[in-house]
Design a protein around this motif. Sequence first.
Motif, PDB file in Angstrom:
ATOM      1  N   SER A 120       0.829  -1.208   0.000  1.00 20.90           N
ATOM      2  CA  SER A 120       0.000   0.000   0.000  1.00 20.90           C
ATOM      3  C   SER A 120       0.862   1.256   0.000  1.00 20.90           C
ATOM      4  O   SER A 120       0.519   2.254  -0.641  1.00 20.90           O
ATOM      5  CB  SER A 120      -0.935   0.006   1.218  1.00 20.90           C
ATOM      6  N   LEU A 176       2.297   1.808  -3.519  1.00 24.50           N
ATOM      7  CA  LEU A 176       1.276   2.354  -4.418  1.00 24.50           C
ATOM      8  C   LEU A 176       1.063   3.847  -4.172  1.00 24.50           C
ATOM      9  O   LEU A 176       0.882   4.631  -5.106  1.00 24.50           O
ATOM     10  CB  LEU A 176      -0.041   1.604  -4.242  1.00 24.50           C
ATOM     11  N   CYS A 178       1.562   6.938  -6.850  1.00 22.17           N
ATOM     12  CA  CYS A 178       0.553   7.970  -7.075  1.00 22.17           C
ATOM     13  C   CYS A 178       1.134   9.356  -6.829  1.00 22.17           C
ATOM     14  O   CYS A 178       0.878  10.295  -7.589  1.00 22.17           O
ATOM     15  CB  CYS A 178      -0.657   7.717  -6.174  1.00 22.17           C
ATOM     16  N   GLU A 228      -3.940  -4.561  -5.706  1.00 16.62           N
ATOM     17  CA  GLU A 228      -2.607  -3.984  -5.867  1.00 16.62           C
ATOM     18  C   GLU A 228      -2.082  -4.213  -7.283  1.00 16.62           C
ATOM     19  O   GLU A 228      -1.522  -3.306  -7.908  1.00 16.62           O
ATOM     20  CB  GLU A 228      -1.651  -4.607  -4.847  1.00 16.62           C
ATOM     21  N   THR A 257      -3.966  -2.033  -9.782  1.00 23.04           N
ATOM     22  CA  THR A 257      -3.572  -0.633  -9.605  1.00 23.04           C
ATOM     23  C   THR A 257      -2.203  -0.380 -10.210  1.00 23.04           C
ATOM     24  O   THR A 257      -1.969   0.647 -10.860  1.00 23.04           O
ATOM     25  CB  THR A 257      -3.567  -0.255  -8.111  1.00 23.04           C
ATOM     26  N   CYS A 258      -1.283  -1.316 -10.019  1.00 26.18           N
ATOM     27  CA  CYS A 258       0.045  -1.201 -10.629  1.00 26.18           C
ATOM     28  C   CYS A 258      -0.062  -1.098 -12.146  1.00 26.18           C
ATOM     29  O   CYS A 258       0.630  -0.293 -12.781  1.00 26.18           O
ATOM     30  CB  CYS A 258       0.906  -2.409 -10.255  1.00 26.18           C
TER      31      CYS A 258
END
Length: 273
Positions: A82, A85, A89, A167, A170-171
């Motif tokens: 987390s 990530l 961002c 995850e 999102t990657c």
Amino acid sequence: MVATRSNSFPRSSRQHPLATEVNEHLNRLRASKEASTSSSSSISHKLNGFQDLYDCVVKFLQLPLSHHDLAHECADELLDGSLRLLDLCSTAKDIVLQTKESANELQSALRRRKIGESEIVSEARKYISSRKVAKKTIHKALGNLKVIQRKNTVSPSETVSMLKEIEAVTCSMFEDLLSLISGPKPGSWLSVSKLLHQRRIACEDAARNVNEFEKVDVALKSFGITKSEIINLEIQNQLKDLELFIQDLEDGLECLFRCMIKARVSLLNILTL
């Protein structure tokens, strides 16, 4: 590229409406990934989709079944994921902001009638230089992203597996986003340049697949050669389009960043009980 799984979550998890909703968000994002190119419109749409996903994840993490599954398994791995990530961002936000500032300075220079040609060229060079710095940062971020992808492992816990799949997805989105901002590799500049400098009618359909960052980059390279009034006006129009796209990215990334922070805080609250 991240390989995402298409299987649904185990039976006990699927029995809860929030788990079903998370799965539906994931399925939509997977479908969007497979069906669309990494265009500016698709990236903006995906950012909104990820906001909805993380909002749902925060609610899901409040459930007792999530607390039970996360009590003793993979705590460090999930927290590290987390945090990585969030770093991705944050990097994307910084790059977008830097590009916005450089683009605004160049746009102001082009609009000033009394400014000399040498000053305009100087501002154009500053923008190109800032893009080179951004691309180096993106290259490093993409290298770090590959490390995250390699560390993604399978877990017997349904909740942990869900979070790891989120995850991974999102990657993949950040990989697409950063690649879009970076633009084409040097070897593809010639083909992009030819595409953009054909007559507008002839290349209208093809040009839709060239994003706003690329258009400004190519136009500035042409400006360095011709310095014509037509190219000047073209750059101004493309900078306006880039400004609008950057604003969408800024808003989307900021909202997603806040949603991701909430999810991490919820995860921390569970794992530190």
